[in-house]
Design a protein around this motif. Structure first.
Motif, PDB file in Angstrom:
ATOM      1  N   ALA A   1       0.827  -1.207   0.000  1.00 43.00           N
ATOM      2  CA  ALA A   1       0.000   0.000   0.000  1.00 43.00           C
ATOM      3  C   ALA A   1       0.862   1.258   0.000  1.00 43.00           C
ATOM      4  CB  ALA A   1      -0.927  -0.006   1.217  1.00 43.00           C
TER       5      ALA A   1
ATOM      6  N   PHE B   1       0.614   3.959  -2.979  1.00 44.95           N
ATOM      7  CA  PHE B   1      -0.219   5.100  -2.588  1.00 44.95           C
ATOM      8  C   PHE B   1       0.258   6.393  -3.246  1.00 44.95           C
ATOM      9  CE2 PHE B   1      -1.249   8.484   0.610  1.00 44.95           C
ATOM     10  CZ  PHE B   1      -2.627   8.436   0.459  1.00 44.95           C
TER      11      PHE B   1
ATOM     12  N   ILE C   1      -7.152  11.302  -0.705  1.00 40.16           N
ATOM     13  CA  ILE C   1      -7.617  10.050  -0.105  1.00 40.16           C
ATOM     14  C   ILE C   1      -6.795   9.799   1.146  1.00 40.16           C
ATOM     15  CG2 ILE C   1      -7.873   7.557  -0.406  1.00 40.16           C
ATOM     16  CD1 ILE C   1      -7.949   8.027  -3.432  1.00 40.16           C
TER      17      ILE C   1
ATOM     18  N   PHE D   1      -4.711   7.817   3.663  1.00 36.67           N
ATOM     19  CA  PHE D   1      -3.923   6.597   3.520  1.00 36.67           C
ATOM     20  C   PHE D   1      -4.523   5.467   4.338  1.00 36.67           C
ATOM     21  CE2 PHE D   1      -0.596   3.685   5.016  1.00 36.67           C
ATOM     22  CZ  PHE D   1      -0.205   3.164   3.786  1.00 36.67           C
TER      23      PHE D   1
ATOM     24  N   THR E   1      -7.579   4.698   4.919  1.00 35.67           N
ATOM     25  CA  THR E   1      -8.660   4.058   4.166  1.00 35.67           C
ATOM     26  C   THR E   1      -8.099   3.175   3.060  1.00 35.67           C
ATOM     27  OG1 THR E   1     -10.143   5.922   4.587  1.00 35.67           O
ATOM     28  CG2 THR E   1     -10.716   4.467   2.762  1.00 35.67           C
ATOM     29  N   TYR E   2      -7.162   3.742   2.323  1.00 39.03           N
ATOM     30  CA  TYR E   2      -6.520   3.011   1.226  1.00 39.03           C
ATOM     31  C   TYR E   2      -5.815   1.766   1.757  1.00 39.03           C
ATOM     32  CZ  TYR E   2      -3.302   2.302  -2.746  1.00 39.03           C
ATOM     33  OH  TYR E   2      -2.593   1.780  -3.797  1.00 39.03           O
TER      34      TYR E   2
ATOM     35  N   ARG F   1      -6.206  -2.772   1.509  1.00 42.33           N
ATOM     36  CA  ARG F   1      -5.121  -3.608   0.992  1.00 42.33           C
ATOM     37  C   ARG F   1      -4.498  -4.512   2.057  1.00 42.33           C
ATOM     38  NH1 ARG F   1      -6.711  -0.299  -2.101  1.00 42.33           N
ATOM     39  NH2 ARG F   1      -6.377  -0.350  -4.348  1.00 42.33           N
TER      40      ARG F   1
ATOM     41  N   ASN G   1     -13.225  -2.978  -4.083  1.00 36.70           N
ATOM     42  CA  ASN G   1     -12.376  -2.373  -3.062  1.00 36.70           C
ATOM     43  C   ASN G   1     -13.231  -1.839  -1.924  1.00 36.70           C
ATOM     44  OD1 ASN G   1      -9.888  -2.737  -4.354  1.00 36.70           O
ATOM     45  ND2 ASN G   1     -10.345  -1.040  -5.724  1.00 36.70           N
TER      46      ASN G   1
ATOM     47  N   ASP H   1     -12.043   3.387  -2.016  1.00 39.83           N
ATOM     48  CA  ASP H   1     -10.927   3.810  -2.856  1.00 39.83           C
ATOM     49  C   ASP H   1     -11.228   3.373  -4.283  1.00 39.83           C
ATOM     50  OD1 ASP H   1      -8.329   4.540  -3.771  1.00 39.83           O
ATOM     51  OD2 ASP H   1      -7.829   2.407  -3.702  1.00 39.83           O
TER      52      ASP H   1
ATOM     53  N   GLN I   1     -10.703   2.949  -8.275  1.00 37.67           N
ATOM     54  CA  GLN I   1      -9.866   2.955  -9.460  1.00 37.67           C
ATOM     55  C   GLN I   1     -10.837   3.097 -10.636  1.00 37.67           C
ATOM     56  OE1 GLN I   1      -6.641   3.020  -9.239  1.00 37.67           O
ATOM     57  NE2 GLN I   1      -6.706   2.760  -7.017  1.00 37.67           N
TER      58      GLN I   1
END
Length: 243
Positions: free
Chosen positions: A60, A64, A70, A72, A74-75, A79, A160, A169, A171
């Motif tokens: 991640a 990132f 966003i 981090f 959450t992202y 992952r 996701n 998140d 894409q």
């Protein structure tokens, strides 16, 4: 603090900054690993989950984009959890018989739901399965862990989306599907009977254990298990249109 670390790593390629980011966010990995450790009922070692999660954290951090709006956390949450679940799936520790039993339960709930909607009861499901209430209780107890796993796997396979987060998140290639998953789950949870909705909220959002939920609702842990398993089956059934 972390903002400068991101700049140092991403823009200046300072390896020490990456190491500091990993150290800083290990606490997040511990929280996610601990949550999943509870879900998997100690079938795996916590240290193993932690190791899998750190692999996800490193991935991640590497991927990132700190310039995007966003968080981090959450992202990374998505992952890290995905990395842990992926590794556990490769272990294949859940007996085939348990998977088959859960499929029977899920299919029975689907059939009963078509007849009774949200008014269906455990008695209706037990009758559909052709078992007594006592046998039904034992069956639910056997498959409850896999019910959680199966929903996690379904979400991980498809999107996701993080069931415990209000954020997604996106894409570009996943945007439509992720929004559909979130919409369907939100609508399904909103339509659940009050007790099922409460159990889902306490388990996923408040991150309480079955024992803690049982104490709050004044019911047994086995009853919480039954309610949770039934609610999860409904969520999975609602997602079937995406597959």
């Amino acid at each position: 603090m972390t903002e400068q670390l991101w700049i140092n790593y991403k823009e200046r390629n300072i390896k020490e900054a990456k190491d500091e980011l990993i150290i800083h966010y290990v606490a997040l990995v511990k929280i996610i690993a601990g949550r999943l450790y509870t879900s998997y009922n100690a079938h795996v070692e916590f240290d193993d989950l932690l190791g899998y999660g750190i692999i996800g954290l490193i991935d991640a951090i590497e991927k990132f984009d700190h310039k995007k709006q966003i968080k981090f956390e959450t992202y990374a949450n998505i992952r890290i959890r995905g990395a842990i679940i992926d590794q556990i799936r490769h272990m294949d520790w859940i007996p085939r018989s348990t998977r088959q039993k859960y499929k029977r339960v899920e299919e029975a709930i689907s059939r009963v739901q078509k007849v009774y909607g949200n008014d269906m009861t455990d008695e209706h499901i037990a009758k559909e399965l052709g078992v007594s209430m006592e046998e039904y209780g034992k069956l639910i107890g056997e498959v409850t862990t896999y019910s959680v796993v199966s929903l996690e796997e379904r979400l991980e396979d498809n999107s996701n989306f993080d069931i415990a987060s209000d954020s997604v998140d996106f894409q570009p290639e996943d945007n439509y599907t992720d929004r559909e998953v979130k919409r369907i789950l939100a609508e399904t949870i909103d339509k659940l009977p009050e007790k099922e909705k409460k159990v889902m909220q306490l388990y996923y959002y408040s991150e309480l254990t079955y024992k803690e939920i049982a104490e709050i609702l004044g019911i047994s842990e086995s009853r919480v298990s039954q309610i949770h398993t039934k609610a999860i089956a409904k969520l999975k059934i609602s997602l079937s249109s995406l597959y």
